[in-house]
Write an enzyme that holds these catalytic residues in place. Structure first.
Site, PDB file in Angstrom:
ATOM      1  N   ASP A 101       7.949  54.364  26.028  1.00 20.99           N
ATOM      2  CA  ASP A 101       6.816  53.497  25.681  1.00 20.99           C
ATOM      3  C   ASP A 101       6.862  52.297  26.618  1.00 20.99           C
ATOM      4  O   ASP A 101       6.436  52.398  27.773  1.00 20.99           O
ATOM      5  CB  ASP A 101       6.936  53.134  24.194  1.00 20.99           C
ATOM      6  CG  ASP A 101       5.757  52.336  23.679  1.00 20.99           C
ATOM      7  OD1 ASP A 101       4.782  52.180  24.417  1.00 20.99           O
ATOM      8  OD2 ASP A 101       5.812  51.868  22.530  1.00 20.99           O
ATOM      9  N   PHE A 150       0.650  56.164  17.772  1.00 24.14           N
ATOM     10  CA  PHE A 150       1.971  56.341  17.182  1.00 24.14           C
ATOM     11  C   PHE A 150       2.126  57.786  16.715  1.00 24.14           C
ATOM     12  O   PHE A 150       1.375  58.271  15.879  1.00 24.14           O
ATOM     13  CB  PHE A 150       2.197  55.381  16.011  1.00 24.14           C
ATOM     14  CG  PHE A 150       3.620  55.353  15.587  1.00 24.14           C
ATOM     15  CD1 PHE A 150       4.558  54.608  16.301  1.00 24.14           C
ATOM     16  CD2 PHE A 150       4.056  56.094  14.493  1.00 24.14           C
ATOM     17  CE1 PHE A 150       5.902  54.604  15.933  1.00 24.14           C
ATOM     18  CE2 PHE A 150       5.396  56.094  14.127  1.00 24.14           C
ATOM     19  CZ  PHE A 150       6.311  55.337  14.841  1.00 24.14           C
TER      20      PHE A 150
HETATM   21  P1  5GP Z   1      10.442  51.682  24.463  1.00 22.53           P
HETATM   22  O1  5GP Z   1      11.774  50.993  24.489  1.00 22.53           O
HETATM   23  O2  5GP Z   1      10.170  52.550  25.671  1.00 22.53           O
HETATM   24  O3  5GP Z   1       9.304  50.744  24.168  1.00 22.53           O
HETATM   25  O4  5GP Z   1      10.441  52.594  23.171  1.00 22.53           O
HETATM   26  C1  5GP Z   1      11.159  53.738  23.144  1.00 22.53           C
HETATM   27  C2  5GP Z   1      11.612  54.067  21.739  1.00 22.53           C
HETATM   28  O5  5GP Z   1      10.688  53.604  20.754  1.00 22.53           O
HETATM   29  C3  5GP Z   1      11.643  55.561  21.585  1.00 22.53           C
HETATM   30  O6  5GP Z   1      12.931  56.052  21.843  1.00 22.53           O
HETATM   31  C4  5GP Z   1      11.223  55.778  20.148  1.00 22.53           C
HETATM   32  O7  5GP Z   1      12.352  55.772  19.325  1.00 22.53           O
HETATM   33  C5  5GP Z   1      10.377  54.593  19.794  1.00 22.53           C
HETATM   34  N1  5GP Z   1       8.930  54.901  19.878  1.00 22.53           N
HETATM   35  C6  5GP Z   1       8.036  54.467  20.806  1.00 22.53           C
HETATM   36  N2  5GP Z   1       6.816  54.959  20.564  1.00 22.53           N
HETATM   37  C7  5GP Z   1       6.924  55.734  19.460  1.00 22.53           C
HETATM   38  C8  5GP Z   1       5.986  56.552  18.721  1.00 22.53           C
HETATM   39  O8  5GP Z   1       4.794  56.681  19.008  1.00 22.53           O
HETATM   40  N3  5GP Z   1       6.492  57.214  17.637  1.00 22.53           N
HETATM   41  C9  5GP Z   1       7.793  57.115  17.250  1.00 22.53           C
HETATM   42  N4  5GP Z   1       8.160  57.813  16.179  1.00 22.53           N
HETATM   43  N5  5GP Z   1       8.705  56.372  17.931  1.00 22.53           N
HETATM   44  C10 5GP Z   1       8.264  55.694  19.020  1.00 22.53           C
END
Ligand code: 5GP
Ligand code: MG
Length: 180
Positions: A101, A150
């Protein structure tokens, strides 16, 4: 549980055919190298199991447990839940995560691993979300690009529920509200 899903993005069969392709690419790239796969828990456990069984190379596996999300919002702070990891000096590290993300999680993990003597560190994610801003890191291998919604299922949770759904889907507003 199924009534909480507004839309299915990827059925299990679609995911598995894409993993055949991704595993083939990874196998070609890493042939003859010593790989340690590090799966980022909990979200990547299903992805890890399906992907690794498609890679016919000798490899070692470790898991790293981190959290940065609370509900559907990133807290922006990456917490490590354990301190010791496999020794990957002189090995090629492949990090697996469920979804990219903001990139904060993978960035924090790369920082932590890069000083430990790995020969290379690459990242592989099941899903990559479309974001407006520039990410801190991108992934080397991506199974699917998705819109900025999400998602749950195939290992991904909402407050720890829905991980066992066999597909990736978008939660409906009611289910999100109930969990807040
Ligand atoms: P980042 O650090 O890249 O912003 O987020 C990564 C982590 O956030 C992922 O490993 C996941 O656990 C969580 N995450 C980000 N977007 C989503 C989503 O749409 N659904 C879920 N269930 N987890 C997400
Ligand atoms: Mg996660």
């Amino acid at each position: 549980m199924l009534e909480d899903i507004r839309k299915i993005l990827f059925h299990e069969s679609t995911i598995l055919s894409r993993l055949d392709e991704l595993a083939h690419e990874i196998t070609t790239d890493y042939r003859g190298k010593d790989i340690t796969v590090i799966a980022i828990l909990n979200g990547s456990f299903v992805f890890m199991a399906d992907l690794l069984r498609r890679i016919p190379l000798p490899l070692q596996v470790d898991c790293l447990s981190v959290s940065s999300y609370h509900g559907t919002e990133s807290t922006g702070h990456v917490k490590f839940r354990q301190s010791d990891l496999a020794n990957f000096r002189d090995r090629h590290v492949l990090l697996l995560d469920d979804i990219l993300d903001s990139g904060r999680t993978l960035h924090a993990i790369r920082e932590r691993l890069s000083s430990d003597g790995a020969l290379s560190i690459r990242t592989c994610v099941l899903l990559r979300k479309q974001v407006e801003s520039v990410r801190e890191v991108d992934a080397d291998y991506v199974a699917f690009d998705i819109p900025n919604e999400f998602v749950v299922g195939y290992g991904l949770d909402y407050n720890e529920d829905y991980r066992n759904l066999p597909f990736v889907g978008v939660l409906n507003e009611d289910a999100i509200r109930r969990g807040q």
